[in-house]
Design a protein around this motif. Sequence first.
Motif, short mmCIF file in Angstrom:
data_model
loop_
_atom_site.label_atom_id
_atom_site.label_comp_id
_atom_site.label_asym_id
_atom_site.label_seq_id
_atom_site.Cartn_x
_atom_site.Cartn_y
_atom_site.Cartn_z
N ASN A 60 0.83 -1.19 0.00
CA ASN A 60 0.00 0.00 0.00
C ASN A 60 0.87 1.24 0.00
OD1 ASN A 60 -2.41 -1.45 0.16
ND2 ASN A 60 -2.17 -1.70 2.36
N TYR A 61 0.37 2.26 -0.66
CA TYR A 61 1.09 3.53 -0.69
C TYR A 61 0.98 4.20 0.67
CZ TYR A 61 2.25 8.34 -1.75
OH TYR A 61 2.82 9.58 -1.73
N GLN A 62 2.11 4.66 1.18
CA GLN A 62 2.14 5.39 2.44
C GLN A 62 2.41 6.86 2.13
OE1 GLN A 62 1.50 3.99 5.49
NE2 GLN A 62 1.03 2.16 4.29
N THR A 63 1.46 7.73 2.48
CA THR A 63 1.63 9.16 2.25
C THR A 63 2.74 9.69 3.15
OG1 THR A 63 -0.71 9.36 1.76
CG2 THR A 63 0.47 11.39 2.26
N PRO A 64 3.73 10.41 2.59
CA PRO A 64 4.78 10.98 3.43
C PRO A 64 4.19 11.95 4.45
CG PRO A 64 5.34 11.15 1.09
CD PRO A 64 3.93 10.67 1.18
N ASP A 65 4.83 12.06 5.61
CA ASP A 65 4.32 12.92 6.69
C ASP A 65 4.09 14.36 6.24
OD1 ASP A 65 4.26 10.84 8.48
OD2 ASP A 65 6.25 11.26 9.29
N ASP A 66 4.98 14.89 5.40
CA ASP A 66 4.84 16.29 5.00
C ASP A 66 3.72 16.52 3.99
OD1 ASP A 66 6.29 14.92 3.05
OD2 ASP A 66 7.44 16.69 2.46
N LEU A 67 3.05 15.47 3.53
CA LEU A 67 1.94 15.61 2.58
C LEU A 67 0.60 15.16 3.15
CD1 LEU A 67 3.62 14.32 -0.70
CD2 LEU A 67 3.38 16.68 0.07
N LYS A 68 0.58 14.69 4.39
CA LYS A 68 -0.65 14.12 4.95
C LYS A 68 -1.80 15.11 5.07
CE LYS A 68 1.29 10.15 7.16
NZ LYS A 68 1.55 9.35 8.31
N ASP A 69 -1.52 16.40 5.21
CA ASP A 69 -2.60 17.37 5.37
C ASP A 69 -3.09 17.95 4.04
OD1 ASP A 69 -0.38 18.88 4.81
OD2 ASP A 69 -0.72 20.35 6.40
N TRP A 70 -2.57 17.51 2.92
CA TRP A 70 -2.96 18.06 1.63
C TRP A 70 -4.44 17.84 1.31
CZ3 TRP A 70 0.19 19.20 -3.12
CH2 TRP A 70 1.40 19.77 -2.78
N ASP A 71 -5.02 16.75 1.78
CA ASP A 71 -6.42 16.48 1.48
C ASP A 71 -7.38 17.37 2.27
OD1 ASP A 71 -5.78 14.52 -0.36
OD2 ASP A 71 -5.86 12.92 1.11
#
Length: 77
Positions: A60-71
């Motif tokens: 599974n793709y793991q979203t990097p920590d610095d991109l988790k709030d983009w959604d």
Amino acid sequence: MTVKARIQGNTAVATLPKSLNVKPGTLYNPKINSKGVITFTPTKNALNTIEKLFKDWHGNYQTPDDLKDWDTIKPVD
């Protein structure tokens, strides 16, 4: 072995002998040095199908920590 450059349109072309086993469609980065020596370095072939692009991926793709709030982040005016 000797090859001869010829003009084809706006391009100088030198044919490579079959004995060099160059695969058709191989991409090269050409460079010429100050003494006129030309080297051709093969480039990494681009993956041209989705199957080739993801052939070694098994998870599974793991979203990097610095991109988790983009959604959830709202644009700034």
